[in-house]
Design a protein around this motif. Structure first.
Motif, mmCIF file in Angstrom:
data_model
loop_
_atom_site.group_PDB
_atom_site.id
_atom_site.type_symbol
_atom_site.label_atom_id
_atom_site.label_comp_id
_atom_site.label_asym_id
_atom_site.label_seq_id
_atom_site.Cartn_x
_atom_site.Cartn_y
_atom_site.Cartn_z
ATOM 1 N N GLN A 165 0.805 -1.215 0.000
ATOM 2 C CA GLN A 165 0.000 0.000 0.000
ATOM 3 C C GLN A 165 0.839 1.268 0.000
ATOM 4 O OE1 GLN A 165 -3.840 0.061 0.923
ATOM 5 N NE2 GLN A 165 -3.835 1.591 2.533
ATOM 6 N N GLN A 166 1.937 1.278 0.758
ATOM 7 C CA GLN A 166 2.768 2.483 0.822
ATOM 8 C C GLN A 166 3.341 2.826 -0.551
ATOM 9 O OE1 GLN A 166 2.822 4.407 3.302
ATOM 10 N NE2 GLN A 166 4.682 5.652 3.319
ATOM 11 N N HIS A 167 3.756 1.827 -1.319
ATOM 12 C CA HIS A 167 4.251 2.089 -2.665
ATOM 13 C C HIS A 167 3.148 2.685 -3.537
ATOM 14 C CE1 HIS A 167 7.612 -0.507 -1.479
ATOM 15 N NE2 HIS A 167 8.266 -0.017 -2.505
ATOM 16 N N ARG A 168 1.988 2.080 -3.504
ATOM 17 C CA ARG A 168 0.882 2.550 -4.343
ATOM 18 C C ARG A 168 0.498 3.990 -4.011
ATOM 19 N NH1 ARG A 168 -3.417 -2.523 -4.467
ATOM 20 N NH2 ARG A 168 -2.097 -4.013 -5.582
ATOM 21 N N LEU A 169 0.407 4.292 -2.721
ATOM 22 C CA LEU A 169 -0.017 5.630 -2.328
ATOM 23 C C LEU A 169 1.065 6.669 -2.624
ATOM 24 C CD1 LEU A 169 -1.916 5.010 1.032
ATOM 25 C CD2 LEU A 169 -2.715 4.781 -1.325
ATOM 26 N N ASN A 193 -4.913 -3.362 -10.257
ATOM 27 C CA ASN A 193 -5.416 -2.747 -9.027
ATOM 28 C C ASN A 193 -4.432 -1.714 -8.492
ATOM 29 O OD1 ASN A 193 -7.738 -4.290 -9.057
ATOM 30 N ND2 ASN A 193 -6.964 -5.830 -7.638
ATOM 31 N N SER A 194 -3.138 -1.995 -8.643
ATOM 32 C CA SER A 194 -2.138 -1.035 -8.176
ATOM 33 C C SER A 194 -2.182 0.241 -9.016
ATOM 34 C CB SER A 194 -0.744 -1.652 -8.213
ATOM 35 O OG SER A 194 -0.258 -1.780 -9.530
ATOM 36 N N SER A 201 -6.538 9.632 -5.694
ATOM 37 C CA SER A 201 -6.013 10.558 -4.684
ATOM 38 C C SER A 201 -6.156 9.922 -3.297
ATOM 39 C CB SER A 201 -6.770 11.886 -4.736
ATOM 40 O OG SER A 201 -8.159 11.681 -4.522
ATOM 41 N N HIS A 202 -5.225 10.270 -2.400
ATOM 42 C CA HIS A 202 -5.187 9.613 -1.092
ATOM 43 C C HIS A 202 -4.687 10.563 -0.009
ATOM 44 C CE1 HIS A 202 -5.792 5.712 -3.055
ATOM 45 N NE2 HIS A 202 -4.899 6.108 -3.943
#
Length: 342
Positions: A165-169, A193-194, A201-202
């Motif tokens: 998740q950290q990479h994706r965000l 999905n990635s 946006s996050h």
């Protein structure tokens, strides 16, 4: 305690102050970034070639290699955009071995992260100064992005990081193209999905701050082959694989639907000398299918001055100390072949 605090390293701002980018070089990068962006948005039909050593281990040999690329770029500029790989972090499946110049600026000495950060930025700056090329790097550690965010024109997320998740965000806050590789399992839905996550946006915690991102519309997929439960490589660069990815993209509401095909890793079963053959097949698929032509924006190649790989102790100039790479003579021929066939 389990963590031993060795020493505090410089902040991204301190590193940039110590090794600043000249204003003129920032303009060069901005111009190339705009050219690369147009490939992903479909405004340009140029073909991307993301190429270079498996790991950027020595500044002199890496920069000599990139200077050779620059001479070829001048001759194929109407067809290709060459993006040099300066991969300063090396993922290790078991955690053992050389982890890249950021960890070990001297591969035969103990890790030194402070000196590694300096060596990483210095190499990127030198490449840009000598050739006008802003490079690609793998975002193995998301926290490292602020150290080079002004220098990179392309970012890749590896097969073992793409589900994180950290990479994706973190990718969602970048303003350069970011390729998300399929995981080693080969599940294309994970990769897609990635991309969905990276294009969104996050709000999340990053380097001691609560941050908000706007999403990265230039996030896209990278096909790098897979490995089955028996440890056997399964390529995913064939015509049928590319058509399947076209269909899977169509099921999702994504902008700039695009892929880069990695010709090495599991696609070649790490047989580095098979990369030219694989790329010729990819180019053939683009030439017989308009859908594939629109999908495949470029290729990724592992290449260095000398073919193959070596042990760290061998000291052969310009030869990979990690995965084996295509040598310069074959590389130069391949670049001209790509330019002729796109």
């Amino acid at each position: 305690m389990s963590f031993k605090l060795v020493k505090e390293v410089m902040t991204p701002q301190q590193l940039k102050e110590a090794l600043p980018m000249p204003a003129e070089h920032a303009k060069w990068k901005a111009n190339r970034d705009a050219m690369i962006k147009k490939v992903f948005t479909g405004e340009s039909d140029k073909f991307l070639v993301i190429i270079g050593p498996c790991s950027a281990d020595k500044e002199d040999s890496v920069c000599e290699y990139i200077n050779r690329l620059a001479k070829v770029q001048d001759k194929v500029a109407d067809k290709l955009i060459i993006i040099p790989r300066i991969y300063t972090n090396k993922p290790r499946t078991t955690g053992e071995g050389y982890k890249g110049i950021v960890h070990q600026p001297n591969p035969e000495k103990e890790p030194d992260l402070q000196e590694g950060l300096l060596a990483m930025r210095k190499m990127h700056l030198r490449s840009l100064a000598e050739t006008g090329f802003a490079a690609a790097d793998e975002m193995l550690y998301p926290e490292n992005w602020p150290y080079v965010d002004d220098l990179l024109s392309y970012v890749a997320v590896g097969a073992r990081s793409v589900e994180d998740q950290q990479h994706r965000l973190t990718i969602s806050g970048m303003d350069v193209p970011a390729g998300m590789k399929n995981p080693t399992s080969g599940d294309l839905s994970v990769m897609l999905n990635s991309v969905v996550a990276a294009q969104g946006s996050h709000t999340f915690l990053y380097r001691a701050y609560e941050v908000e991102t706007t999403g990265n519309p230039l996030a896209h997929t990278i096909l790098r082959g897979a490995v089955n439960k028996h440890g056997q490589s399964i390529p995913n660069y064939h015509y049928e694989d590319l058509i399947r990815l076209v269909e899977m993209y169509a099921e999702r509401d994504l902008v700039n639907q695009a892929t880069i095909v990695d010709a090495n890793h599991a696609n070649s079963n790490k047989q580095y000398d098979q990369q030219p053959r694989i790329i010729k097949e990819i180019l053939h698929s683009r030439n017989v299918s308009k859908e594939i032509e629109q999908l495949v924006k470029g290729v990724m190649i592992e290449s260095y001055l000398e073919p193959g790989s070596q042990k760290i102790s061998e000291h052969i100039y310009g030869k990979s100390i990690t995965d084996p790479c295509l040598g310069w003579d074959e590389t130069e021929k391949l670049l001209y072949t790509i330019a002729e066939q796109v």
